[in-house]
Motif scaffolding. Structure first.
Motif, PDB file in Angstrom:
ATOM      1  N   ASP A 110      -6.894 -14.141   1.635  1.00  0.00           N
ATOM      2  CA  ASP A 110      -7.577 -14.631   0.440  1.00  0.00           C
ATOM      3  C   ASP A 110      -6.589 -14.601  -0.723  1.00  0.00           C
ATOM      4  OD1 ASP A 110      -9.335 -15.266  -1.621  1.00  0.00           O
ATOM      5  OD2 ASP A 110     -10.181 -13.244  -1.714  1.00  0.00           O
ATOM      6  N   PRO A 111      -6.228 -15.774  -1.277  1.00  0.00           N
ATOM      7  CA  PRO A 111      -5.217 -15.806  -2.338  1.00  0.00           C
ATOM      8  C   PRO A 111      -5.573 -14.972  -3.557  1.00  0.00           C
ATOM      9  CG  PRO A 111      -5.660 -18.027  -1.551  1.00  0.00           C
ATOM     10  CD  PRO A 111      -6.677 -17.119  -0.918  1.00  0.00           C
ATOM     11  N   ARG A 112      -6.839 -14.991  -3.961  1.00  0.00           N
ATOM     12  CA  ARG A 112      -7.236 -14.202  -5.147  1.00  0.00           C
ATOM     13  C   ARG A 112      -7.062 -12.713  -4.912  1.00  0.00           C
ATOM     14  NH1 ARG A 112     -12.479 -17.049  -7.939  1.00  0.00           N
ATOM     15  NH2 ARG A 112     -11.529 -19.104  -8.119  1.00  0.00           N
ATOM     16  N   ALA A 113      -7.515 -12.249  -3.763  1.00  0.00           N
ATOM     17  CA  ALA A 113      -7.397 -10.819  -3.453  1.00  0.00           C
ATOM     18  C   ALA A 113      -5.930 -10.428  -3.323  1.00  0.00           C
ATOM     19  CB  ALA A 113      -8.150 -10.503  -2.160  1.00  0.00           C
ATOM     20  N   TRP A 114      -5.139 -11.286  -2.669  1.00  0.00           N
ATOM     21  CA  TRP A 114      -3.722 -10.987  -2.490  1.00  0.00           C
ATOM     22  C   TRP A 114      -3.001 -10.943  -3.831  1.00  0.00           C
ATOM     23  CZ3 TRP A 114       0.555 -14.327  -3.253  1.00  0.00           C
ATOM     24  CH2 TRP A 114       1.776 -13.771  -2.883  1.00  0.00           C
ATOM     25  N   LEU A 115      -3.255 -11.933  -4.702  1.00  0.00           N
ATOM     26  CA  LEU A 115      -2.610 -11.952  -6.019  1.00  0.00           C
ATOM     27  C   LEU A 115      -3.026 -10.751  -6.859  1.00  0.00           C
ATOM     28  CD1 LEU A 115      -2.725 -15.756  -6.882  1.00  0.00           C
ATOM     29  CD2 LEU A 115      -0.680 -14.363  -6.556  1.00  0.00           C
ATOM     30  N   ALA A 116      -4.295 -10.370  -6.786  1.00  0.00           N
ATOM     31  CA  ALA A 116      -4.769  -9.197  -7.532  1.00  0.00           C
ATOM     32  C   ALA A 116      -4.062  -7.935  -7.030  1.00  0.00           C
ATOM     33  CB  ALA A 116      -6.273  -9.051  -7.391  1.00  0.00           C
ATOM     34  N   ARG A 139       0.347  -3.844  -7.894  1.00  0.00           N
ATOM     35  CA  ARG A 139       1.363  -2.981  -7.278  1.00  0.00           C
ATOM     36  C   ARG A 139       2.803  -3.331  -7.632  1.00  0.00           C
ATOM     37  NH1 ARG A 139       0.811  -2.223  -1.184  1.00  0.00           N
ATOM     38  NH2 ARG A 139       1.421  -4.392  -1.200  1.00  0.00           N
ATOM     39  N   ILE A 140       3.063  -4.525  -8.112  1.00  0.00           N
ATOM     40  CA  ILE A 140       4.455  -4.993  -8.222  1.00  0.00           C
ATOM     41  C   ILE A 140       5.294  -4.215  -9.246  1.00  0.00           C
ATOM     42  CG2 ILE A 140       4.106  -6.818  -9.942  1.00  0.00           C
ATOM     43  CD1 ILE A 140       5.966  -8.535  -8.050  1.00  0.00           C
ATOM     44  N   ALA A 141       4.680  -3.747 -10.310  1.00  0.00           N
ATOM     45  CA  ALA A 141       5.446  -3.043 -11.353  1.00  0.00           C
ATOM     46  C   ALA A 141       6.097  -1.766 -10.820  1.00  0.00           C
ATOM     47  CB  ALA A 141       4.545  -2.716 -12.530  1.00  0.00           C
ATOM     48  N   ASP A 142       5.431  -1.077  -9.896  1.00  0.00           N
ATOM     49  CA  ASP A 142       5.949   0.182  -9.358  1.00  0.00           C
ATOM     50  C   ASP A 142       6.655   0.003  -8.020  1.00  0.00           C
ATOM     51  OD1 ASP A 142       4.876   1.575 -11.528  1.00  0.00           O
ATOM     52  OD2 ASP A 142       2.918   1.718 -10.540  1.00  0.00           O
ATOM     53  N   ARG A 167      12.471  -3.141  -6.050  1.00  0.00           N
ATOM     54  CA  ARG A 167      12.963  -4.519  -5.878  1.00  0.00           C
ATOM     55  C   ARG A 167      13.469  -4.773  -4.465  1.00  0.00           C
ATOM     56  NH1 ARG A 167      16.530  -7.011 -10.623  1.00  0.00           N
ATOM     57  NH2 ARG A 167      15.435  -8.912 -10.120  1.00  0.00           N
ATOM     58  N   SER A 168      14.085  -3.779  -3.884  1.00  0.00           N
ATOM     59  CA  SER A 168      14.662  -3.952  -2.553  1.00  0.00           C
ATOM     60  C   SER A 168      13.596  -4.122  -1.467  1.00  0.00           C
ATOM     61  CB  SER A 168      15.544  -2.758  -2.203  1.00  0.00           C
ATOM     62  OG  SER A 168      14.771  -1.572  -2.171  1.00  0.00           O
ATOM     63  N   ARG A 169      12.337  -3.843  -1.809  1.00  0.00           N
ATOM     64  CA  ARG A 169      11.255  -3.952  -0.828  1.00  0.00           C
ATOM     65  C   ARG A 169      10.185  -4.960  -1.247  1.00  0.00           C
ATOM     66  NH1 ARG A 169       9.454   1.857  -0.716  1.00  0.00           N
ATOM     67  NH2 ARG A 169       7.650   0.913   0.240  1.00  0.00           N
ATOM     68  N   LEU A 170      10.543  -5.910  -2.104  1.00  0.00           N
ATOM     69  CA  LEU A 170       9.564  -6.911  -2.539  1.00  0.00           C
ATOM     70  C   LEU A 170       9.022  -7.730  -1.391  1.00  0.00           C
ATOM     71  CD1 LEU A 170      10.975  -8.230  -5.941  1.00  0.00           C
ATOM     72  CD2 LEU A 170       8.971  -6.806  -5.541  1.00  0.00           C
ATOM     73  N   HIS A 171       9.821  -7.912  -0.354  1.00  0.00           N
ATOM     74  CA  HIS A 171       9.375  -8.690   0.795  1.00  0.00           C
ATOM     75  C   HIS A 171       8.102  -8.096   1.427  1.00  0.00           C
ATOM     76  CE1 HIS A 171      11.871  -5.514   2.543  1.00  0.00           C
ATOM     77  NE2 HIS A 171      11.122  -5.649   3.635  1.00  0.00           N
TER      78      HIS A 171
END
Length: 113
Positions: free
Chosen positions: A86-92, A97-100, A103-107
């Motif tokens: 679900d794109p909305r759930a995934w984007l939310a 979580r992205i701020a914490d 960078r090396s594990r963004l994948h």
């Protein structure tokens, strides 16, 4: 392929195609070892028809940079949908979580994970 095209002129259409293929041979043959790679782009093209650009759709992209961001978002949403996420759930989830996240594990935040 190299043997067959050796006597050909690189200016001939067939020679150009063969030369292109040899240049990208490793990338082209990657589908042989990775079952996730499709031989055609039909599935992607079918998914993108839902977000086909028109004058009214992209009226508020005031710069090339805005257009690139919109295209990236469309790509992420379509990728999530292709992976039955679900794109909305995934984007939310990713936004929270992205701020914490290192960078090396963004994948790890990609839809198929």
């Amino acid at each position: 392929m190299r043997e067959q095209c050796a006597p050909m002129s690189r200016q001939a259409e067939v020679g150009k195609v063969v030369d292109y293929m040899l240049t990208l041979g490793r990338a082209f043959s990657r589908f042989l070892t990775d079952g996730n790679i499709c031989l055609s782009s039909n599935a992607v093209e079918r998914e993108l028809r839902g977000v086909a650009p028109s004058g009214k759709t992209w009226i508020f992209t005031c710069s090339d940079r805005d257009g690139e961001r919109a295209a990236a978002m469309c790509s992420l949403i379509a990728t999530a949908m292709l992976n039955d996420v679900d794109p909305r759930a995934w984007l939310a989830d990713v936004t929270a979580r992205i701020a914490d996240h290192p960078r090396s594990r963004l994948h790890e935040l990609l839809p198929w994970h």
